[in-house]
Structures are given as structure tokens and as C-alpha cells.
Design an enzyme around this catalytic site. Structure first.
Site, short mmCIF file in Angstrom:
data_model
loop_
_atom_site.label_atom_id
_atom_site.label_comp_id
_atom_site.label_asym_id
_atom_site.label_seq_id
_atom_site.Cartn_x
_atom_site.Cartn_y
_atom_site.Cartn_z
N TYR A 155 59.25 50.52 29.99
CA TYR A 155 57.95 49.95 29.62
C TYR A 155 57.39 50.68 28.40
O TYR A 155 56.96 50.06 27.42
CB TYR A 155 57.00 50.08 30.82
CG TYR A 155 55.66 49.38 30.69
CD1 TYR A 155 55.55 48.03 30.98
CD2 TYR A 155 54.52 50.07 30.30
CE1 TYR A 155 54.32 47.38 30.89
CE2 TYR A 155 53.30 49.44 30.21
CZ TYR A 155 53.20 48.09 30.51
OH TYR A 155 51.97 47.45 30.42
N LYS A 159 56.80 49.00 24.81
CA LYS A 159 55.43 48.91 24.27
C LYS A 159 55.31 49.66 22.94
O LYS A 159 54.56 49.25 22.07
CB LYS A 159 54.41 49.42 25.30
CG LYS A 159 54.27 48.55 26.56
CD LYS A 159 53.83 47.13 26.25
CE LYS A 159 53.50 46.33 27.50
NZ LYS A 159 53.26 44.90 27.23
P1 NAD Z 1 50.36 39.72 35.59
O1 NAD Z 1 51.49 40.07 36.48
O2 NAD Z 1 49.04 39.40 36.16
O3 NAD Z 1 50.78 38.49 34.65
C1 NAD Z 1 52.02 38.45 33.97
C2 NAD Z 1 52.40 36.99 33.75
O4 NAD Z 1 53.63 37.00 32.98
C3 NAD Z 1 52.69 36.20 35.04
O5 NAD Z 1 52.03 34.96 35.00
C4 NAD Z 1 54.21 36.02 35.03
O6 NAD Z 1 54.64 34.80 35.63
C5 NAD Z 1 54.49 36.01 33.52
N1 NAD Z 1 55.87 36.36 33.21
C6 NAD Z 1 56.62 37.37 33.70
N2 NAD Z 1 57.86 37.33 33.19
C7 NAD Z 1 57.90 36.27 32.33
C8 NAD Z 1 58.89 35.70 31.50
N3 NAD Z 1 60.13 36.21 31.45
N4 NAD Z 1 58.57 34.62 30.76
C9 NAD Z 1 57.32 34.08 30.82
N5 NAD Z 1 56.35 34.55 31.61
C10 NAD Z 1 56.63 35.63 32.35
O7 NAD Z 1 50.28 40.94 34.55
P2 NAD Z 1 49.13 41.42 33.53
O8 NAD Z 1 48.64 42.71 34.03
O9 NAD Z 1 48.19 40.34 33.22
O10 NAD Z 1 50.05 41.75 32.26
C11 NAD Z 1 50.05 40.98 31.08
C12 NAD Z 1 50.48 41.85 29.92
O11 NAD Z 1 49.53 42.90 29.76
C13 NAD Z 1 51.84 42.53 30.11
O12 NAD Z 1 52.54 42.53 28.89
C14 NAD Z 1 51.47 43.94 30.50
O13 NAD Z 1 52.46 44.87 30.15
C15 NAD Z 1 50.22 44.12 29.65
N6 NAD Z 1 49.35 45.22 30.10
C16 NAD Z 1 48.81 45.19 31.36
C17 NAD Z 1 47.98 46.23 31.75
C18 NAD Z 1 47.36 46.28 33.12
O14 NAD Z 1 46.83 47.33 33.48
N7 NAD Z 1 47.36 45.20 33.90
C19 NAD Z 1 47.71 47.29 30.86
C20 NAD Z 1 48.28 47.26 29.60
C21 NAD Z 1 49.08 46.22 29.23
#
Ligand code: NAD
Length: 260
Positions: A155, A159
Site C-alpha cells: 500500500y 501510494k
Molecule cells: P472502500 O472500501 O469504502 O471503497 C473502495 C471501493 O473500491 C469499493 O466500492 C470497491 O468495490 C472498489 N474497488 C475495489 N477494487 C476495485 C477494482 N479492482 N476495480 C474497481 N473498483 C474497485 O474504501 P475507501 O476507504 O473509500 O477507499 C477509497 C480510496 O481511498 C482507496 O484508494 C484508499 O486507499 C484511499 N484512502 C482511504 C483512506 C481511509 O482511511 N479510508 C485513507 C487514505 C486513502
């Protein structure tokens, strides 16, 4: 309305951060394409937006699949007459010490986060260059685009990699008015993070409460989680920004965790 009639494709927008961006973009007047692996959930999100009076459609897209990415972008362009904003947001998390991480899980993480970012960028850039009205590409990075935590090697690697892609695309895209930026959120309570709390508690042998207080929010200025709305507002600001003055940058949205 800051995004009136702009066409925006957001990957991973059936859940969490991506969903909130899609809903907020529609409120700001954008026509929104919900691109997700989970098609039924993507359709439900599009329906919610339409019920609120917005414009949205769902497309099935695995971001690691070249054909599906190209088709999803083409569907967006054909349905809404172009593409102005692409948000590469889809992502997952796999927690493991490096010494125990399988090659399969390493590759899976890099495929979703980096191949996905590349494929969606390439398809979006082609569409944006052809239509000649510029565009904004936004990557969902993380505080882990700038620093590391144990158990998260693929990850953190992916990132960090997004920063390199964004900077390169900023240079290549400038002549066509394509801007690109990375949003770097701190911890946000989405399904991705809810899943990690018990997993980290087990790996570190501590309580779930301590995972939140002593790991996730330890270095924030106020012990608060970042919210999906905080990230969505940042995504509106970056997409609506009118010139190349703001390109190739990363914006950390994290309650002060990692000040640049
Ligand atoms: P989440 O699990 O709520 O949503 C992720 C979505 O991505 C889901 O709808 C899933 O179906 C979709 N997905 C997964 N694999 C996929 C693929 N191969 N093709 C298409 N869609 C796919 O997660 P989130 O927390 O909303 O994360 C969204 C982004 O934000 C990610 O890139 C994550 O790394 C980043 N992020 C999240 C956080 C956090 O604390 N939640 C912090 C920093 C960054």
C-alpha cells in the site's frame, strides 16, 4: 455550483470516499459516472444521486482490466459528451508483515492501485486530448504517499508511486490543459478502515480502541478522524481550480497528521 455540466468518472465510487465524492460532485452540477467492480452497489449509488435530482450512471469496471477501463471511459464520453474529471480512487488494503506477504497479494495491491491508476489515466488523457477542452485528473493517495507504517508495504509503495505518476502526467498534460493532483487523506472510517481495526489489533496484540488512539489518530492535531466529506470538498476544490497553477501537487487532508 462549482462543477456545472462537467463530466466526472470516479473509480471505486460505490462505497466510502469515492461515493461521497460522487454525491458531492452531483450536488455541484457534475454528470457523474460511478465506475466500480461492484456493479449492483454502483447502480444503487447512481440511483441515489438521480433521486436527489442529480445526473449519474453506473459502469462495471475492474480498474486492472484494460478492456473494461477503456470501455467505461468510452461509455462515459458517449453518454455525456466528453470527460472533464477523472478520479482514480478504487483501492483495497491488505495487512501483512513483509516477511509473510505473498507475491500474489503484493501483485494484487500494485495492480489495483498502480495499474488501475495508469489505465484510467491513459484512457482519460486520450479522451481529454481529443476533445480539446482540458481536464483534471485526481489520484486518491494517502498520508501513506509520504510516510510508512508497518504491515502496509504494498500500500505504501503504491501510494508513493502515485506521486510519481501525477508529477509526470502534470508535465505531459500541461500543453493540453490537463491538470493532475493527488489527495492524501488521513484515516477515514470507511469499510476499508473498519476492516483494518480488528486486523491490526490482532497483529499488534492490542485492543481495537488502542489501534484507533495509539496508531491511527496518534499524530493528528486533535485525535479526530478525517471524514469522507472533508475529502469530497478537497476533490471539488481541485477539480474546479481553473488554471495549471495547481498541478503535480499532493494535498494532505489529515487533521495535521504529516505536515508537509
Ligand atoms: P472502500 O472500501 O469504502 O471503497 C473502495 C471501493 O473500491 C469499493 O466500492 C470497491 O468495490 C472498489 N474497488 C475495489 N477494487 C476495485 C477494482 N479492482 N476495480 C474497481 N473498483 C474497485 O474504501 P475507501 O476507504 O473509500 O477507499 C477509497 C480510496 O481511498 C482507496 O484508494 C484508499 O486507499 C484511499 N484512502 C482511504 C483512506 C481511509 O482511511 N479510508 C485513507 C487514505 C486513502
Amino acid at each position: 455550483m462549482l462543477l456545472k455540466d462537467k463530466v466526472a468518472l470516479i473509480t471505486g465510487s460505490a462505497s466510502g470516499i469515492g461515493k461521497e465524492i460522487a454525491v458531492e460532485y452531483a450536488r455541484q452540477g457534475a454528470k457523474v459516472v460511478i465506475a466500480d467492480l461492484a456493479l449492483e452497489a454502483a447502480k444503487a449509488t447512481a440511483e441515489e444521486i438521480v433521486k436527489e435530482g442529480g445526473t449519474a450512471m453506473a459502469v462495471a469496471m475492474n480498474v486492472t482490466d484494460e478492456t473494461q477501463v477503456d470501455k467505461g471511459v468510452a461509455d462515459a464520453v458517449n453518454t455525456y459528451g466528453g470527460l472533464d474529471i477523472m478520479i482514480s480512487n478504487a483501492g483495497i488494503q491488505i495487512i501483512s508483515p513483509v516477511a509473510e506477504l505473498s507475491l500474489e497479494n503484493w501483485r494484487k495491491m500494485l495492480a489495483i492501485h498502480l495499474d488501475g491508476a495508469f489505465l484510467t489515466t491513459r484512457a482519460a488523457m486520450k479522451a481529454m486530448i481529443k476533445q480539446g477542452r482540458g481536464g483534471s485528473i485526481i489520484y486518491m493517495g494517502s498520508v501513506h504517499s509520504h510516510l510508512a507504517s508497518p504491515l502496509k508495504a504494498p500500500y505504501v509503495t503504491a501510494k508513493h508511486g502515485l506521486l510519481g505518476l501525477a508529477k509526470t502526467v502534470a508535465k505531459e498534460g500541461a500543453k493540453d490543459k490537463i491538470r493532475t493532483n493527488v489527495i492524501c487523506p488521513g484515516f477515514v472510517r470507511t469499510p476499508l478502515v473498519e476492516k483494518q481495526i480488528p486486523e491490526q489489533a490482532k497483529e499488534f496484540g492490542i485492543s481495537e480502541e488502542d489501534v484507533i488512539k495509539k496508531i491511527m489518530l496518534k499524530d493528528t492535531v486533535d485525535g479526530e478522524f478525517t471524514t469522507t466529506q472533508d475529502v469530497a470538498q478537497t476533490a471539488v476544490f481541485l477539480a474546479a481550480f481553473p488554471t495549471n497553477a495547481l498541478t503535480g501537487q499532493s494535498v494532505v487532508v489529515s487533521h495535521g497528521w504529516h505536515m508537509q
